[in-house]
Design an enzyme around this catalytic site. Structure first.
Site, PDB file in Angstrom:
ATOM      1  N   HIS A   1       4.046   3.444  12.345  1.00  0.00           N
ATOM      2  CA  HIS A   1       2.948   4.206  12.956  1.00  0.00           C
ATOM      3  C   HIS A   1       3.450   5.187  14.014  1.00  0.00           C
ATOM      4  CE1 HIS A   1      -0.588   1.309  11.821  1.00  0.00           C
ATOM      5  NE2 HIS A   1       0.358   1.300  10.905  1.00  0.00           N
TER       6      HIS A   1
ATOM      7  N   ASP B   1      -0.402   4.416   0.862  1.00  0.00           N
ATOM      8  CA  ASP B   1      -0.801   5.410   1.847  1.00  0.00           C
ATOM      9  C   ASP B   1      -0.034   5.180   3.146  1.00  0.00           C
ATOM     10  OD1 ASP B   1      -2.406   3.000   2.238  1.00  0.00           O
ATOM     11  OD2 ASP B   1      -3.423   4.130   3.820  1.00  0.00           O
TER      12      ASP B   1
ATOM     13  N   GLU C   1      -4.980   1.576   3.069  1.00  0.00           N
ATOM     14  CA  GLU C   1      -4.847   0.526   4.080  1.00  0.00           C
ATOM     15  C   GLU C   1      -4.808   1.103   5.483  1.00  0.00           C
ATOM     16  OE1 GLU C   1      -3.083  -2.331   6.836  1.00  0.00           O
ATOM     17  OE2 GLU C   1      -2.243  -0.393   6.241  1.00  0.00           O
ATOM     18  N   GLU C   2      -4.106   2.218   5.659  1.00  0.00           N
ATOM     19  CA  GLU C   2      -3.986   2.807   6.989  1.00  0.00           C
ATOM     20  C   GLU C   2      -5.290   3.454   7.458  1.00  0.00           C
ATOM     21  OE1 GLU C   2      -1.615   1.958   8.592  1.00  0.00           O
ATOM     22  OE2 GLU C   2       0.279   1.996   7.510  1.00  0.00           O
TER      23      GLU C   2
ATOM     24  N   ASP D   1       6.634   1.200   6.307  1.00  0.00           N
ATOM     25  CA  ASP D   1       5.229   0.794   6.220  1.00  0.00           C
ATOM     26  C   ASP D   1       4.464   1.763   5.328  1.00  0.00           C
ATOM     27  OD1 ASP D   1       2.757  -0.323   6.716  1.00  0.00           O
ATOM     28  OD2 ASP D   1       2.549   0.554   8.705  1.00  0.00           O
TER      29      ASP D   1
ATOM     30  N   HIS E   1       0.838  -1.208   0.000  1.00  0.00           N
ATOM     31  CA  HIS E   1       0.000   0.000   0.000  1.00  0.00           C
ATOM     32  C   HIS E   1       0.866   1.249   0.000  1.00  0.00           C
ATOM     33  CE1 HIS E   1       0.492   0.864   4.389  1.00  0.00           C
ATOM     34  NE2 HIS E   1       0.466  -0.452   4.530  1.00  0.00           N
TER      35      HIS E   1
END
Length: 464
Positions: free
Chosen positions: A434, A103, A169-170, A134, A101
């Site tokens: 994150h 995003d 996705e996030e 990520d 992903h």
């Protein structure tokens, strides 16, 4: 030297020489603040998708490359832009779907970042920046592996390829299931590689074989029709904050274990993992003890957890001597493999209603459920990826569980029940995905890219 060994060596060499280019392209992607939250600049998601599509086009091997959106069920909105590319298999070879992903998470408090979050910075063997690990590194592992295959074998190899680079996705993959349904023929594959997980450490590859699910919801607690003076009525009237604190405390035992009847655990062996390692990987402060019981890694992989991740109440700057009439919290429960997220949510809601203090009124809303996942490790693709990881890292892979969740995998299983799903990743335990100062361990990325290139070569040599 056999032809098979010669092919493998050529792919490895091409992957090695392509690392600097892949990292340069990764840096360009990290510079784009592609955050799917509605409050952020949504044009950045478009920029990011266009940049990814250009990289995919540049490989020169896909029959089609497109940027697509799907509807968000139950709304009139479209999801964020995703990149979809396809190449038909030839001569009986399998098709592999590569997922990542583009995003990223919001940056949080920018003051906590040591360098600007969207300015890729290398220091001490790590690339820092939001999305560096990520999951824009996952994108470049895919692109770099395809480039290596093309350089070593030429553009006319027989392996079928589908590439799906998601854009939300996030933010909950809200249009993911619809996207799968809309594009099922293009996405159908024999093997699916999800490059969105981690590794055992920065030297040892991990193959993720279990993932906890997630049951996230908001809860509003009300005790009063309106605010009242805490001096005039405090001690006789329960305010919403008191009720909320009292209620939330019932979710855990004294040692921090989850105390919700109906939330289940999974029995499974786990590798050795010490408290020292836990402290190193999490930043647990001196004097603060771990929570729960049983093996440490088992608590993370195989048991439920409950976390309060948000609260709406009077902020400190606005505090006054007032009894609050209502408080809202967001609760995230991680669901152990083997239990459905719906059953876990039902158990949570029943517990909270049963333990509501002073007759406080509860309202549940914004429920978001994602099921856990267990990989079937008996297939030929699992054997191939284990061999590729061992060859790419020079260390045998470890089957790992992950405490986090990738809820959309349940959608993949439902839409493509015959596909073998491999969950790999480029992160190590110090990547801080994150969190502020997210980073990618450069050696881990190098090994991950080489491993994926070797996997593609193995799949290209396999006849179904």
């Amino acid at each position: 030297m056999s032809e098979i060994a010669s092919r493998s060596d050529a792919v490895r060499d091409s992957a090695e020489t392509g690392i600097p280019r892949a990292l340069a392209d990764l840096g360009d992607l990290v510079r784009i603040p592609s955050i799917a939250w509605p409050s952020m600049d949504q044009q950045q998601l478009v920029r990011s998708a266009e940049a990814v599509a250009a990289l995919v086009e540049g490989t020169g091997v896909f029959d089609s490359v497109a940027i697509k959106r799907a509807a968000i069920p139950g709304t009139e909105e479209l999801g964020q832009p995703a990149v979809l590319a396809t190449r038909a298999a030839r001569n009986g070879r399998p098709t592999v779907l590569l997922y990542a992903h583009h995003d990223v998470q919001p940056i949080g408090d920018e003051a906590l970042w040591e360098t600007p979050p969207f300015q890729p910075t290398v220091r001490e063997g790590r690339l820092y920046g939001r999305g560096a690990a990520d999951d824009k590194a996952g994108i470049m592992a895919h692109i770099g592996a395809i480039r290596a295959l093309v350089e070593a074998l030429g553009p006319d190899f027989d392996l079928g390829l589908a590439l799906f680079i998601e854009g939300e996705e996030e933010y909950g993959s809200r249009s993911f299931a619809q996207f799968l349904s809309d594009n099922a023929d293009a996405l159908r594959a024999d093997v699916i590689v999800v490059a969105d997980s981690g590794n055992w450490d920065d030297r040892t590859p991990g193959l993720t074989v279990s993932l906890r699910g997630n049951a996230r919801f908001s809860m509003r607690v009300r005790t009063l029709e309106h605010a009242s003076h805490s001096g005039m009525f405090g001690g006789a009237v329960p305010d919403a904050m008191m009720a909320t604190i009292t209620l939330l405390a019932t979710l855990w035992d004294a040692d921090g274990s989850v105390a919700v009847a109906g939330l289940t655990s999974r029995e499974a062996e786990t590798p050795e993992y010490t408290e020292t390692t836990l402290r190193s990987e999490t930043g647990l402060l001196d004097g603060v003890s771990p929570i729960g019981d049983g093996s440490i890694i088992g608590r993370i992989w195989n048991k439920p957890s409950v976390t309060v991740i948000g609260i709406d109440a009077t902020d400190v700057a606005s505090a006054s001597n007032t009894l609050a009439p209502e408080v809202t919290v967001v609760i995230s429960a991680r669901v152990a493999p083997g239990q459905s997220a719906a059953d876990a949510y039902a158990a949570m809601a029943a517990h909270l209603r049963a333990h509501s203090p002073f007759g406080a009124q509860l309202e549940f809303f914004d429920v978001d459920l994602g099921n856990p996942f267990l990989v079937d490790t008996s297939g030929w693709a699992v054997r191939d990826v284990r061999e590729a990881l061992a060859e790419g890292y020079g260390v045998d892979p470890v089957d790992i569980g992950v405490g986090g969740s990738i809820p959309f995998i349940a959608d993949l299983v439902r839409e493509f029940p015959g596909a073998q799903i491999l969950v790999t990743g480029v992160e190590d335990p110090h990547s801080r995905a994150h969190s502020p100062n997210e980073s990618l361990h450069l050696d881990t990325f190098r090994h991950a890219l080489i491993s994926e290139a070797l996997l593609l070569e193995k799949l290209d040599a396999r006849t179904l």
